[in-house]
Design a protein around this motif. Structure first.
Motif: not given
Length: 373
Positions: A84-89, A225-242
């Protein structure tokens, strides 16, 4: 200590970002549906105000941001987060370039380019330096474990200094391209570029209505803006999950479900703060302490610099990790090496700079009249 600061910072950051991501999703939908076209500046201002006051709709969009973020993370690190990061970035860079080219070719855009690219050193002051230093923590997510968690996935074949330079370079490129969009566009239509959220959600849609093919440019901008916001959301979610998976041994599926519910519930005050709870003062006597501003203050001015201060002291001090162990870990593998001669800077000068940002940030919020700038 750093780990607990990190998880707290990521959790608070999620309350902030899920709300903002919900705004961007809402505006992407409304711009694509044509709800923002052929409206006056007053109408667009009223539209933004009505959206903030519509608790039900804001909750729906915030829930969608949470759902998408955790759905991506449920796919795992490689299939979900990385793909998802590759696609959104990739999409982010493409849309950035398209919008930047359109912005700098607008009639009158040259004034915005002059303002953006020609430095005026007479206006450089302590307040500007402090603002830039504070922004550096936020834009790179320093001090709350984000870089540490994603850095742990990097192969030992690459030294960390070179990878850090790449991260800084990409981040700077995105920031520069955003400037090429905002300043020329604002200058072309004679609006102030420092209007905050109003610029993004009120002024720019008004500008798009004045442009040929304005709806298309509006959709592209809010998609960006959606791409920028959601890449951050996914990244922070992964931190919490890890964190939960490592600390408590939970499966990824269980972690995604539990944390998804928790993050959604904890994000509700930000939504309610613009509606039923709008009269609630989170910090009595302190202006701008509604929930969204409060979370922003806690993360940007407290947790980010405090966490960075701890990790800087930990790496450079013999009572912590120790300089030699830090260098051995950071310089393992190929690529640029971290200079060994920077021990005094990292152990003494850098903590003083970070401490300055931390103290001034607190004073700016609670005792702004005490500051000399």
């Amino acid at each position: 200590i750093y780990g607990h600061i990190g998880i707290l910072g990521n959790l608070v950051l999620m309350m902030f970002y899920t709300t903002v991501a919900g705004w961007t999703l809402a505006y992407l939908y409304h711009s694509a549906a044509g709800h923002l076209t052929n409206k006056s500046a007053a109408d667009l201002g009223a539209f933004f105000g009505s959206l903030l006051g519509n608790t039900g709709e804001l909750t729906l969009w915030m829930f969608l941001a949470v759902f998408i973020g955790f759905l991506v993370c449920a796919g795992g690190l490689r299939r979900g987060v990385e793909n998802s990061a590759k696609f959104m970035m990739g999409g982010l860079f493409i849309v950035l370039v398209i919008l930047a080219v359109r912005a700098i070719t607008l009639p009158g855009a040259s004034a915005g380019l002059d303002f953006y690219l020609k430095p005026d050193m007479s206006k450089l002051n302590a307040a500007g330096v402090f603002a830039a230093m504070s922004q550096s923590f936020f834009t790179l997510s320093l001090g709350i474990g984000s870089m540490a968690i994603f850095g742990s996935y990097i192969s030992k074949q690459r030294a960390l200094a070179g990878e850090s330079i790449r991260v800084i370079g990409i981040d700077t490129f995105v920031a520069l391209m955003a400037g090429f969009i905002i300043f020329p566009t604002a200058a072309a239509f004679g609006v102030s570029p420092d209007a905050g959220p109003g610029l993004v959600f009120i002024t720019l849609p008004n500008i798009f209505n004045e442009m040929a093919g304005g709806q298309l440019w509006a959709v592209l901008f809010f998609l960006l803006l959606v791409f920028a916001a959601m890449t951050t959301v996914v990244a922070v979610f992964e931190n919490l999950i890890a964190y939960a998976m490592d600390e408590w041994g939970w499966s990824r599926r269980k972690t995604v479900i539990v944390e998804g519910v928790v993050v959604f519930l904890l994000s509700l005050p930000c939504v309610l703060g613009f509606g039923p709870w709008s009269s609630f003062q989170a910090l009595p006597g302190v202006e701008g302490s509604v929930f969204l501003d409060l979370w922003d203050f806690i993360v940007s001015y407290l947790l980010l610099p405090f966490g960075s201060l701890i990790i800087a002291l930990f790496c450079a001090n013999r009572y912590g990790w120790g300089w030699k162990k830090f260098l051995a870990e950071a310089n393992e593998g190929e690529g640029m090496k971290f200079p060994s001669g920077l021990r005094f800077y990292c152990g003494v000068i850098l903590p003083i700079i970070i401490g300055f940002v931390l103290v001034v940030g607190i004073m700016e919020k609670f005792w702004p009249n005490v500051l000399p700038f």
